[in-house]
Design a protein around this motif. Structure first.
Motif, short mmCIF file in Angstrom:
data_model
loop_
_atom_site.label_atom_id
_atom_site.label_comp_id
_atom_site.label_asym_id
_atom_site.label_seq_id
_atom_site.Cartn_x
_atom_site.Cartn_y
_atom_site.Cartn_z
N LYS A 163 8.23 -15.91 34.87
CA LYS A 163 7.53 -17.16 35.20
C LYS A 163 6.47 -16.92 36.27
CE LYS A 163 11.44 -20.19 34.04
NZ LYS A 163 12.49 -21.09 34.58
N ILE A 164 6.81 -16.11 37.27
CA ILE A 164 5.86 -15.83 38.34
C ILE A 164 4.62 -15.14 37.79
CG2 ILE A 164 5.46 -14.39 40.38
CD1 ILE A 164 8.42 -14.94 41.12
N VAL A 165 4.83 -14.16 36.92
CA VAL A 165 3.70 -13.42 36.36
C VAL A 165 2.85 -14.33 35.48
CG1 VAL A 165 3.05 -11.52 34.82
CG2 VAL A 165 4.91 -11.22 36.45
N GLU A 166 3.49 -15.15 34.67
CA GLU A 166 2.74 -16.05 33.79
C GLU A 166 1.90 -17.03 34.61
OE1 GLU A 166 3.64 -18.47 29.65
OE2 GLU A 166 5.30 -17.86 30.94
N GLN A 167 2.49 -17.59 35.66
CA GLN A 167 1.75 -18.53 36.51
C GLN A 167 0.62 -17.84 37.27
OE1 GLN A 167 4.90 -20.08 38.95
NE2 GLN A 167 5.77 -21.35 37.30
N THR A 168 0.87 -16.61 37.73
CA THR A 168 -0.16 -15.88 38.48
C THR A 168 -1.32 -15.51 37.57
OG1 THR A 168 1.57 -14.97 39.90
CG2 THR A 168 -0.60 -13.95 40.03
N PHE A 169 -1.01 -15.01 36.39
CA PHE A 169 -2.07 -14.67 35.44
C PHE A 169 -2.90 -15.90 35.08
CE2 PHE A 169 -0.61 -10.49 33.22
CZ PHE A 169 -0.69 -9.84 34.44
N GLU A 170 -2.22 -17.02 34.94
CA GLU A 170 -2.93 -18.26 34.60
C GLU A 170 -3.89 -18.64 35.73
OE1 GLU A 170 -1.89 -22.93 33.49
OE2 GLU A 170 -0.32 -21.40 33.44
N ARG A 171 -3.46 -18.45 36.96
CA ARG A 171 -4.30 -18.82 38.12
C ARG A 171 -5.54 -17.93 38.21
NH1 ARG A 171 -0.83 -17.82 42.01
NH2 ARG A 171 0.27 -19.76 41.64
N TYR A 172 -5.41 -16.68 37.78
CA TYR A 172 -6.51 -15.73 37.93
C TYR A 172 -7.16 -15.34 36.60
CZ TYR A 172 -5.23 -15.16 42.83
OH TYR A 172 -4.99 -15.38 44.16
N SER A 173 -7.00 -16.17 35.57
CA SER A 173 -7.55 -15.87 34.26
C SER A 173 -8.74 -16.76 33.95
CB SER A 173 -6.49 -16.04 33.17
OG SER A 173 -5.50 -15.06 33.28
#
Length: 586
Positions: A67-77
């Motif tokens: 979940k952390i990775v998915e949310q972080t990627f979304e923030r920086y994509s």
């Protein structure tokens, strides 16, 4: 720790079996469905007996990391597909940049092409021996960390419509062959700064010049003979970009404080490169290769049975940032706790992922600024950036001073007499010096691949100032063992510690009694790594006298008695290099 065995030579020169050459470059393309969920394999938990003495970093369940990775990627994509207007195939050569987020080489390859081929070369030279003393160049613990980083990178690329081609051999042989087969116009990679890595860059560039690509549409046949794949190198390993420095690297200040004040007042840190949501399609490849096992690298698996067990990969890196900054809210106290030695949370523990490139320093910067905006800004939030500036400084110093970082006299060409006594060195290496604080740190290093910043300074000072041993032996042993090894920080710190660095003021002596009393007053750290001391009273653990093994050498500035007092006669000893040399005692 075994070095690369000769029986594996055939394994490392195995060539890619290329698919038959298509009649049109467009037939290279294949579709890859975007995997919307971040899929991570379940992590095996240590046994109940081991869990009492081991800590995983980060200490989060797989689903929470996902979940952390998915949310972080979304923030920086970025979902802006309009920026892709390139043609043909571009290769991304992954080196020490094993991440998707804020990877400019990957984004530039995507923007300049219609298909991206990510490649990692398992270079046998990484598993050879060190330059002077023949230690294993990559120990088993760092090799296992690298394996986990590659598996995670492959997973993250697949989640964005790509894959990772894993090839065994030298990049200068593999990359030109791939460029020829797939008619790739450019190989993108992050630029390195030390001689071994620079030499590989030169060999790859020369190899690509031997490849002649067919003429592109509209190009005359007479010009096609000079149509070679290009090597495009991108700077991306530091928080401050090398092109944004207020001075050339040849004019880099020789004192860190001058460098820091200058960049802080005159430079702006670039924001993270936003990564497209989808990076595919990749070229059509039947066999992408598999991430190697530890045995295939000529090493034997070493399990962490005590201390911290770091998990390799970008997912773990982003999760650790989230855990330390946001979940545990430890950023606000970093400056007060950073000199600790026991446990996972006295400091950020970001360094292994920074060294492998699984974590971008610019991402850390942006997360610090977000924390300051959403929670609080104080000396601790600044101090994380202060340490990243140190890391930048050593990287830029390697550009300025080149191979002198690895020479006995260092950048200042200091002439001094050093011992290479093998028995003395092995006592230090194996944690058998008779000084609990030294021995505990060295056992932590060999068991986990990690040592605190405080510990590194102490064991360095002891090796070079109390034992008088050639500092390069210590630096090369760290090269073998450290999960967070990178040549710039490792050798930069060792030249400083040995008094041969570029800053002539860096001539420090770390007093073991003082360090023990200050940073391990209850003896908890030494008792954790030296269980034979656990039965002693807390105040005797660092000063056990005859209850512990005999001290291999007296201290340069005072020996330890059973009460931790200094022996005044020993304090008057002549400095080990044949002259009185006053250091900054800490």
């Amino acid at each position: 720790m075994a070095v690369l065995s000769s029986s594996l030579s055939a394994f490392f020169i195995k060539k890619l079996v290329h698919p038959s050459k298509p009649t049109s470059i467009f037939s290279h393309y294949s579709t890859h469905p975007h995997l919307s969920a971040m899929n991570f394999p379940p992590r095996s938990k240590p046994s109940s007996a081991a869990s009492a003495t081991t800590s995983e970093v980060p200490d989060l369940p797989s689903n929470e990391m996902g979940k952390i990775v998915e949310q972080t990627f979304e923030r920086y994509s970025s979902s802006d597909e309009a920026k892709r207007n390139g043609s043909g195939v571009a290769i991304v050569w992954f080196r020490n940049d094993l991440r998707v987020l804020d990877n400019e080489a990957l984004v530039k390859a995507w923007a300049s092409s219609q298909a991206v081929l990510p490649v990692y070369c398992v270079d046998p030279r990484l598993f050879g021996t060190t330059h002077y003393f023949g230690f294993p160049k990559t120990g088993a613990l760092r090799a296992q960390f690298l394996i986990e980083c590659l598996a995670d990178l492959k997973r993250n690329l697949m989640n964005r419509g790509l894959n990772l081609l894993v090839q065994h051999g030298k990049p200068e042989e593999i990359l030109p062959s791939l460029a020829k087969t797939f008619e790739a116009h450019t190989v993108y990679a992050h630029k390195e700064s030390c001689s071994e890595e620079l030499n590989v860059e030169r060999l790859v560039r020369n190899g690509l010049r031997q490849v002649v690509l067919p003429p592109s549409p509209g190009q005359s046949t007479s010009l096609s003979s000079s149509n070679h794949p290009k090597l495009q190198l991108i700077w991306g390993s530091t928080m401050y970009h090398i092109e944004d420095l207020p001075f050339s690297t040849s004019s880099l200040p020789d004192v860190y404080t001058q460098f820091r004040k200058s960049v802080e007042s005159k430079c702006t840190i670039r924001i993270c490169i936003r990564t497209p949501t989808l990076l595919g399609p990749p070229p059509n490849i039947e066999d992408w290769g598999s991430v190697p096992s530890i045995d295939q690298l000529g090493l034997h698996e070493e399990k962490v049975s005590r201390g911290m067990r770091f998990i390799g990969g970008e997912a773990a890196a982003l999760s650790r940032v989230n855990e330390y900054f946001w979940k545990k809210d430890l950023l606000k106290v970093y400056k007060a706790t950073r000199n600790g030695m026991l446990g996972p949370d006295y400091s950020t523990k970001f360094s292994p992922w920074l060294a492998s490139g699984s974590l971008s320093p610019r991402f850390i910067y942006q997360e610090v600024k977000r924390y300051e905006k959403e929670r609080q800004a104080n000396d601790s939030t600044y101090w994380v950036l202060f340490e990243l500036i140190w890391r930048d400084y050593f990287r830029f110093l390697s550009v300025k001073y080149g191979n002198s970082l690895f020479h006995l006299g260092g950048p200042r060409k200091v002439e001094a007499r050093w011992s290479q006594d093998q028995t003395m060195f092995e006592a230090w290496r194996d944690g058998c010096t008779g000084y609990p604080l030294i021995d505990a740190n060295m056992k932590e290093l060999s068991t986990t691949g990690f040592m605190s910043n405080r510990g590194r300074q102490i064991v360095c000072s002891f090796l070079v100032r109390d034992m008088g041993i050639d500092w390069r032996m210590g630096a090369e042993w760290f090269e073998t063992c450290l999960l967070d090894y990178d040549p710039c920080s490792n050798y930069g710190n060792w030249t400083y510690g040995a008094g041969v660095g570029n800053d002539p003021r860096e001539d420090r002596y770390f007093s073991i009694p003082k360090q023990a009393k200050t940073y391990d007053p209850e003896g908890e750290y030494v008792a954790f790594w030296l269980p034979e001391l656990q039965a002693l009273p807390n105040d005797k653990r660092n000063f056990p006298g005859k209850s512990y093994i005999k001290q291999i050498v007296p201290l340069k500035f005072g020996n330890i008695t059973s009460s931790g007092d200094k022996d005044s006669a020993s304090a008057r000893r002549t400095a080990f290099r044949g002259k009185q040399r006053k250091g900054h005692m800490r």
